[in-house]
Design a protein around this motif. Structure first.
Motif, PDB file in Angstrom:
ATOM      1  N   ARG A   1      -8.813   5.592  -7.144  1.00 52.32           N
ATOM      2  CA  ARG A   1      -8.145   4.598  -7.988  1.00 52.32           C
ATOM      3  C   ARG A   1      -7.628   3.411  -7.184  1.00 52.32           C
ATOM      4  NH1 ARG A   1      -4.544   9.161 -11.094  1.00 52.32           N
ATOM      5  NH2 ARG A   1      -6.298  10.263 -12.087  1.00 52.32           N
ATOM      6  N   ALA A   2      -7.692   3.504  -5.865  1.00 47.81           N
ATOM      7  CA  ALA A   2      -7.217   2.414  -5.003  1.00 47.81           C
ATOM      8  C   ALA A   2      -8.355   1.441  -4.715  1.00 47.81           C
ATOM      9  CB  ALA A   2      -6.663   2.989  -3.705  1.00 47.81           C
ATOM     10  N   THR A   3      -7.982   0.240  -4.276  1.00 47.76           N
ATOM     11  CA  THR A   3      -8.972  -0.800  -4.008  1.00 47.76           C
ATOM     12  C   THR A   3      -9.675  -0.608  -2.666  1.00 47.76           C
ATOM     13  OG1 THR A   3      -7.661  -2.371  -5.299  1.00 47.76           O
ATOM     14  CG2 THR A   3      -9.332  -3.290  -3.817  1.00 47.76           C
ATOM     15  N   GLU A   4      -8.912  -0.271  -1.637  1.00 48.76           N
ATOM     16  CA  GLU A   4      -9.479  -0.092  -0.292  1.00 48.76           C
ATOM     17  C   GLU A   4      -8.933   1.206   0.318  1.00 48.76           C
ATOM     18  OE1 GLU A   4     -10.205  -4.288   1.664  1.00 48.76           O
ATOM     19  OE2 GLU A   4      -8.204  -4.218   0.745  1.00 48.76           O
TER      20      GLU A   4
ATOM     21  N   ASP B   1      -3.347   4.679  -1.540  1.00 50.01           N
ATOM     22  CA  ASP B   1      -4.263   3.835  -0.773  1.00 50.01           C
ATOM     23  C   ASP B   1      -4.790   4.525   0.480  1.00 50.01           C
ATOM     24  OD1 ASP B   1      -4.037   1.100  -2.203  1.00 50.01           O
ATOM     25  OD2 ASP B   1      -1.961   1.742  -1.941  1.00 50.01           O
TER      26      ASP B   1
ATOM     27  N   SER C   1      -1.918   6.191  -7.950  1.00 47.50           N
ATOM     28  CA  SER C   1      -3.006   6.114  -6.981  1.00 47.50           C
ATOM     29  C   SER C   1      -2.392   6.085  -5.591  1.00 47.50           C
ATOM     30  CB  SER C   1      -3.853   4.854  -7.198  1.00 47.50           C
ATOM     31  OG  SER C   1      -3.099   3.687  -6.896  1.00 47.50           O
TER      32      SER C   1
ATOM     33  N   PRO D   1      -6.886  -1.683   5.307  1.00 47.92           N
ATOM     34  CA  PRO D   1      -8.081  -2.440   4.919  1.00 47.92           C
ATOM     35  C   PRO D   1      -8.762  -3.125   6.093  1.00 47.92           C
ATOM     36  CG  PRO D   1      -6.267  -2.887   3.406  1.00 47.92           C
ATOM     37  CD  PRO D   1      -5.692  -2.126   4.564  1.00 47.92           C
TER      38      PRO D   1
ATOM     39  N   ARG E   1       0.825  -1.198   0.000  1.00 44.74           N
ATOM     40  CA  ARG E   1       0.000   0.000   0.000  1.00 44.74           C
ATOM     41  C   ARG E   1       0.863   1.252   0.000  1.00 44.74           C
ATOM     42  NH1 ARG E   1      -5.371  -0.272   1.317  1.00 44.74           N
ATOM     43  NH2 ARG E   1      -5.407   1.582   2.654  1.00 44.74           N
TER      44      ARG E   1
END
Length: 256
Positions: free
Chosen positions: A104-107, A66, A64, A230, A5
């Protein structure tokens, strides 16, 4: 192998920001540090133009991010207009600018350092001007009231966190925004007060505790790291106190 991250930390050159940067780096994560100096990205958060330039520089470094952890902050005897510019607008103007990178990040996560001082008496007009986003007028008002700008900026910041966390573009897009309200933390910001009997008495009166010592920056880091990770999948708009019991001593058993 999971991709590490990337966390952007303001105020990364000292205090809680530096402690968090060391912690995340030791975990193998990538840190983009922001500060006036001694950081990967140097910027003066009192200047709106430098806030915008900061975001442009971060976009060049990482496609991106996180997490963003806003640790930058100042306290008296810094002038009131500087207090409100860094502590409030250095967060509330900057974080929305960083939202596209967080999206643009997942979490994605965002964490803001508020303060136990948000419970202290405040200037209602300054709080109102901050929440209205009127930086010029807020800085003018803060210049008039001086030291009370600190508590006022932190009260407004806490309200901004709670207001903003549930707006479109934040939690509904996965960006969980929360804060932390420390009591006295032994950082360079409070060191001058701890050096004099008068300063220590003022701290004890404003931030009473039931534990024998004030916190180290490293004791605040685990909560910051959790909120930025996360593992925090359900906290939204919360600003827990990490204060040695000061909140309870000041407000009693009232839950609200």
């Amino acid at each position: 192998m999971a991709v590490p991250r990337t966390t952007l930390i303001t105020g990364a050159a000292s205090g809680m920001g530096a402690a968090l940067a060391r912690h995340l780096t030791a975990l193998g994560e990538r840190v983009i540090g922001v500060d006036l100096h001694d950081a990967q990205v140097c910027a003066d958060l009192t200047d709106p133009a430098q806030r915008a330039a900061l975001v442009a520089r971060v976009q060049q470094i990482a496609p991106s991010i996180d997490a963003v952890v806003a640790c930058a902050g100042v306290s008296p005897p810094v002038p009131g207009d500087t207090l409100v510019a860094v502590n409030y607008f250095g967060v509330t103007d900057l974080l929305p600018r960083l939202l596209p990178l967080l999206h643009r990040a997942t979490e994605p996560r965002a964490v803001v350092i508020s303060s136990l001082a948000s419970l202290h008496p405040v200037d209602a007009r300054l709080v109102e001007l901050c929440l209205d986003g009127n930086e010029a007028a807020a800085r003018e008002q803060a210049g008039k009231i001086g030291a009370q700008s600190y508590a006022s900026s932190k009260r407004a910041l806490t309200q901004w966190i709670r207001r903003t966390a549930v707006l479109p573009g934040w939690a509904d897009k996965g960006v969980l925004l929360n804060g932390v309200a420390p009591g006295i933390v032994m950082t360079p910001m409070v060191a001058p007060l701890l050096e004099t009997a008068e300063g220590r008495e003022a701290l004890a009166a404003g931030v009473p505790t039931v534990v024998p010592d004030y916190a180290t920056a490293e004791q605040i880091v685990p909560l910051l790291a959790f909120l930025a990770s996360p593992a925090n999948g359900y906290m939204v708009g919360q600003v827990p106190f990490v204060d040695g019991g000061a909140d309870v001593l000041l407000r009693g058993e009232a839950a609200l």
